[in-house]
Scaffold this active site. Structure first.
Site, PDB file in Angstrom:
ATOM      1  N   HIS A 136     -40.449  -8.669  19.885  1.00  0.00           N
ATOM      2  CA  HIS A 136     -41.241  -9.466  20.811  1.00  0.00           C
ATOM      3  C   HIS A 136     -41.850  -8.617  21.920  1.00  0.00           C
ATOM      4  CE1 HIS A 136     -39.884 -13.798  19.741  1.00  0.00           C
ATOM      5  NE2 HIS A 136     -39.870 -13.005  18.671  1.00  0.00           N
TER       6      HIS A 136
ATOM      7  N   HIS B 177     -35.943 -11.039   9.233  1.00  0.00           N
ATOM      8  CA  HIS B 177     -35.089 -12.185   8.951  1.00  0.00           C
ATOM      9  C   HIS B 177     -33.971 -11.859   7.971  1.00  0.00           C
ATOM     10  CE1 HIS B 177     -38.241 -15.332  10.440  1.00  0.00           C
ATOM     11  NE2 HIS B 177     -37.876 -14.465  11.358  1.00  0.00           N
TER      12      HIS B 177
END
Length: 728
Positions: free
Chosen positions: A97, A259
């Site tokens: 991020h 993920h």
């Protein structure tokens, strides 16, 4: 990756409780904002102007730092426990991020300045609970001090997280110096978190934005506007990742790779969550999103409202993401927080619980995970990665390196022992200097040869400016080094006047060829250097014509990039659609900016101050380095004078809108009404905007003639050398 949706509808602007009077922006919201030219000017830097981060980084014991980071991964703290006993997933999300705000349209965002520490990013819904990740890092940052910036530490920690879980990364480069105040960027038009007023037509995302909603990094993990449609979500994914310079394969690798680790957090209703860091109480000390659900942490944590774990081994690299994605059919369900997610049909419980040993869960996925199976293009890539785990690992390693280094610019800026040797095309590779450079005598002779060709001041200055002014201080791309102006797509850009450009380059290439052939040794001049040299010769000639003898310096050392070293597609976003310096506007003008706003935006990308922007516009106008129809407020064009400012500020001139020409104005004699000049909004802003007028008045004064030339040459040279990181 967590993408919280719990603070929808709240205003993203933190308001204080103390009454205050309205600011100038409150009174005049449409006023041109030139303050962005003076942000991070150094006055707020506690380290001082003499601090050299590159030199400090060289003192860093990287092995010792990485050892401490490895230890931190499994040093679970009661105040914010580690999922599965390992902080790896949290720190990967933190690094992702930090870098993932990068957008290719203007090169802004990204990890290069450590902006995740500041508002608004530190309080974006998508960054919920990353304040805990940075707080966990503080003892290590405190220990190593200025030898490692926050910007570098955030990315390095993500790398170490991957390595600690068995993944081989592609490398790491330091060199991201911290800034000390938030960057003022256009993140979208919305005034509420998760607003999505940025679309028009058939879901056309406005430029330069790279996310689907205010406060998200990319997409809504529940699907477009919360609609759990994997195919529709794939369209959003493709658009947003492309705006971060990622192709389909890189996109699949990044989503699946990220993920493979960790989990999302949606143990309870989002209404239990408190204010974000910027809206929190003073005693919270910069920590936000305090939850009153149960213990508020660990098994009770709420971040995204989603409760998904993708892998049977969430703290170890594996291919389980793809194995699970294709092994099951999926049914729509909801998390404990009420968010849309998917559960494997008829599946055994095989996913470990993050906090209760021996407890297992049925495999779960996000809507955006299923996009990798149900979008036909993503599905082919995903199946190839399923069947070829080594290809997946390599693709993720490379895509992760690109994600975390995309905004660092050329490799000459990379620091540290883990810099990969391989050159990557997205790094805009420029060959290393492999020959002796021209000296002062050569430079003087070459300037004379250039002027003897009959090329005009306008042609020489326009070409050099077109070459250098592509530079973006945001992601360190563009600039004169590499001479990519001679290659596609830049040679064909309308703003670069292709026919004139081809003529000038042809003449300069002839001079280059003759000079290099005449040398008895290995000395050469690159076309990149010669373009800048020719521009300098043009400026000198124009200054002399105005009675000011100046020497425009040239520091050789630029090299010429080849077509093979140039990803033409990736340079398309650098094309000027509005260039106030050249008074250029094409038919694809930026809809979210007025021309004068685009000028300031371009000046900020060029790292110019307000006075530098002002003097350059005034000089380029009288040199006719752009649109010759408007803004050439002089009777002696191609002469470097302050005439632009003198005539713009002439009180005997009245400006009126030109009939039938949007954005064009006529300067008429107040007494006779006779037309004297035509100008654009960009020209007139220097007489209209109070601060820019103050700058313009300095250069329009009777005693400013020499200062104007001196300041123009200094600002010109700054732009010509903007990409010369080898000189720093």
């Amino acid at each position: 990756m967590d993408n919280p949706t719990d603070t929808a509808g709240k205003c993203p602007v933190a308001h204080g409780n103390k009454p205050r009077g309205p600011s100038n922006r409150d009174w005049w919201p449409n006023q041109l904002n030139v303050q962005i030219l003076h942000h991070n000017s150094g006055r707020a830097d506690p380290l001082g102007k003499d601090f050299d981060y590159a030199e400090e980084f060289k003192k860093l014991d990287l092995d010792a730092l990485k050892k401490d980071l490895h230890a931190l991964m499994t040093d679970s703290q009661d105040w914010w426990p580690a999922d599965f006993g390992h902080y790896g997933g949290l720190f990967i999300r933190m690094a992702w991020h930090s870098a993932g705000t990068y957008r290719i349209t203007d090169g802004r965002g990204g990890a290069g300045q450590g902006q995740q520490r500041f508002a608004p990013l530190n309080s974006w819904p998508d960054n919920a609970n990353l304040d805990k990740a940075r707080r966990l890092l503080w003892p290590i940052k405190q220990k190593y001090g200025n030898r490692i910036s926050w910007a570098d530490l955030l990315i390095l920690t993500g790398n170490v997280a991957l390595e600690s879980m068995g993944f081989k990364t592609f490398g790491f480069a330091g060199g991201r110096a911290d800034v000390w105040e938030p960057e003022e960027l256009y993140w979208g038009p919305e005034g509420t978190w998760l607003g999505d007023e940025r679309y028009s037509g058939e879901r056309q995302l406005a430029e330069p934005l790279g996310a689907v909603q205010m406060g998200l990094i990319y997409v809504n993990p529940e699907g477009p506007n919360g609609n759990p449609d994997p195919v529709a979500a794939a369209r959003d994914i493709r658009e947003t990742f492309a705006r971060m310079a990622m192709n389909d394969e890189e996109t699949v690798a990044l989503i699946a790779g990220g993920h493979t680790f960790g989990k999302t957090h949606g143990a309870g209703d989002p209404s239990f969550i408190g204010a974000e860091p910027e809206g929190g109480a003073i005693e919270d000390q910069g920590l936000g999103w305090k939850s009153s659900f149960g213990t508020g942490v660990g098994k009770d944590a709420i971040t995204a409202g989603l409760e998904v774990t993708w892998s049977q081994t969430p703290t170890k690299w594996s291919n389980y993401f793809f194995e699970n994605l294709f092994a099951y059919e999926w049914e729509l369900t909801k998390s404990p927080a009420g968010a849309h997610q998917w559960r494997a049909k008829n599946a055994e419980a095989s996913i470990p619980d993050a906090y209760e040993p021996g407890k297992k869960h049925v495999p779960t996925m996000l809507t955006t995970d299923l996009s990798l199976r149900f979008d036909p293009i993503y599905e082919k890539i995903s199946r190839r990665f399923l069947e070829n785990p080594d290809q997946f690992a390599d693709a993720f390693a490379r895509a992760w390196f690109k994600l975390t280094h995309r905004d660092m610019g050329p490799k000459v800026r990379y620091l540290g022992p883990e810099v990969p040797a391989e050159d990557l095309i997205w790094q805009d590779v420029i060959p290393a200097v492999d020959h002796p450079l021209v000296d002062d005598k050569d430079i003087a002779e070459l300037k004379a040869k250039v002027l003897a060709t009959g090329l005009t001041v306008q042609e020489l200055v326009s070409t050099a400016w077109a070459s250098a002014s592509t530079f973006r201080g945001s992601d360190k791309r563009g600039g004169a080094n590499g001479a990519r102006i001679r290659l596609a797509p830049q040679k064909d850009w309308e703003a670069n006047q292709p026919a004139q450009l081809a003529k000038v380059l042809g003449v300069l290439e002839g001079i280059q060829k003759d000079f290099n052939a005449a040398q008895t040794g290995a000395k050469k001049i690159s076309l990149a250097d010669l373009i800048v040299l020719a521009g300098a010769a043009g400026v000198e000639k124009a200054a002399a014509a105005g009675g000011n003898a100046v020497s425009v310096p040239l520091t050789p050392g630029r090299m010429d990039a080849s077509e093979a070293q140039t990803d033409a597609h990736s340079f398309a976003p650098l094309e000027p659609r509005i260039d106030g310096f050249r008074n250029y506007v094409n038919g694809k003008r930026l809809q979210f900016m007025k021309p004068e706003e685009a000028l300031v935006d371009r000046a900020q990308l060029l790292t110019l101050t307000g006075p530098e922007m002002t003097v350059l516009v005034g000089g380029l106008r009288v040199l006719k380095a752009g649109n010759p129809e408007h803004g050439v407020f002089t009777s002696r064009p191609e002469t470097l004078t302050n005439d632009f400012f003198v005539n713009l500020l002439d009180v005997a001139t009245q400006w009126v809108p030109a009939t039938g020409k949007e954005g064009v104005y006529e300067g008429r004699d107040r007494k006779t009404g006779a037309a004297k000049w035509t100008g654009t909004r960009v020209d007139l802003i220097f007489g209209s905007h109070s601060q820019l007028r103050a700058f313009a008045e300095v250069y329009g004064q009777a005693d400013a003639k020499q200062k104007f030339v001196k300041d123009f040459v200094a600002a010109w040279n700054k732009v010509m050398n903007a990409d010369r990181f080898d000189l720093v």
